[in-house]
Design an enzyme around this catalytic site. Sequence first.
Site, PDB file in Angstrom:
ATOM      1  CB  THR A 141      35.423  -3.807 103.402  1.00  0.00           C
ATOM      2  OG1 THR A 141      35.950  -3.653 102.078  1.00  0.00           O
ATOM      3  CG2 THR A 141      35.632  -5.235 103.847  1.00  0.00           C
ATOM      4  CB  ALA A 143      37.356   2.776 105.453  1.00  0.00           C
ATOM      5  CE  LYS A 195      32.788  -2.200  94.947  1.00  0.00           C
ATOM      6  NZ  LYS A 195      32.754  -1.028  95.854  1.00  0.00           N
ATOM      7  CG  ASP A 248      32.301  -4.954  97.292  1.00  0.00           C
ATOM      8  OD1 ASP A 248      31.888  -4.116  98.108  1.00  0.00           O
ATOM      9  OD2 ASP A 248      33.431  -4.893  96.785  1.00  0.00           O
TER      10      ASP A 248
END
Length: 338
Positions: A141, A143, A195, A248
């Site tokens: 994700t 933002a 990650k 991710d």
Amino acid sequence: MTTPVASMAVIGAGSYGTALAITLARNGHPVVLWGHDPAHIAALEAARCNQAFLPDVRFPDTLSLESDLSRTLSASRDVLVVVPSHVFGDVLRQLRPHLRPDARLVWATKGLEAETGRLLQDVACEALGPDIPLAVISGPTFAKELAAGLPTAIAVASQDAAFAEVLQQLLHCGKSFRVYRNPDFIGVQLGGAVKNVIAIGAGMSDGIGFGANARTALITRGLAEMSRLGVALGADPATFMGMAGLGDLVLTCTDNQSRNRRFGIMLGQGMGVDEAQVQIGQVVEGYRNTKEVMSLAQRYGVEMPITEQIYQVLYCHKDVREAALSLLGRASRDENAR
């Protein structure tokens, strides 16, 4: 002033906290977004957007703003914490006196405890006690894309299955936001920390000019390191093929919206660690995460050569090219060796 009753209180008014608050509010849920700086919160209220990070995204009417912690936490049973990992424990200790007796806590923070390398679930249990339901959300994700309503998918994990289902229902939006439940609380937390480290390495590789082949090799072998460490901590290896692992990792290693990747690129181009952090202008979680993940790997006896070389660059002043050559010069081995 009385803060309206909310479905969720979001702690942390940075880019990601704001984006998650907007997403919840768009789903029709009353949300209160808390920030520690009253002047910043007043500016957000006046503009009805986060001018610094998400200037083109207006706040839904169901999103209210607050700088008073007591009012914020009295408004909602469910609390979403979105703060940098190095202040996570301190923030939870601030929250504790104001939490409702029935409070449940979830975090979107990606990382480990500074210095100790402990999982954030252990930090939360120590700060809040063993009885409060805990959960984590993690996945690929950015933002800006989340706030813009672009399609996004994440995972939610909790040892409390009912709480995980509540969070899935609150966050899930059929038009743009898909939420998967995952029972692996450890793995979902760990993926978000490792990650960050590998993304710095991918950025270094691209900064040097090594190309797509090298970047892909780093991602693939970085995934192997993530999985090895996760299994040693008791995680399900399947988690690392999901949203909080591979998803991710790929996002953060390949897109320049990632602060960790941009930081690595600057290092690969010859910039110093301190200067690169200043240039980024926001927290580079992977910088601290590298030390924490390295500490965990040593504690559990897990081989993580990519992480080790990134640590050498960040904390021991090793040249980036020399670190890359150290990886390339390692003895040949079986790809599936643990």
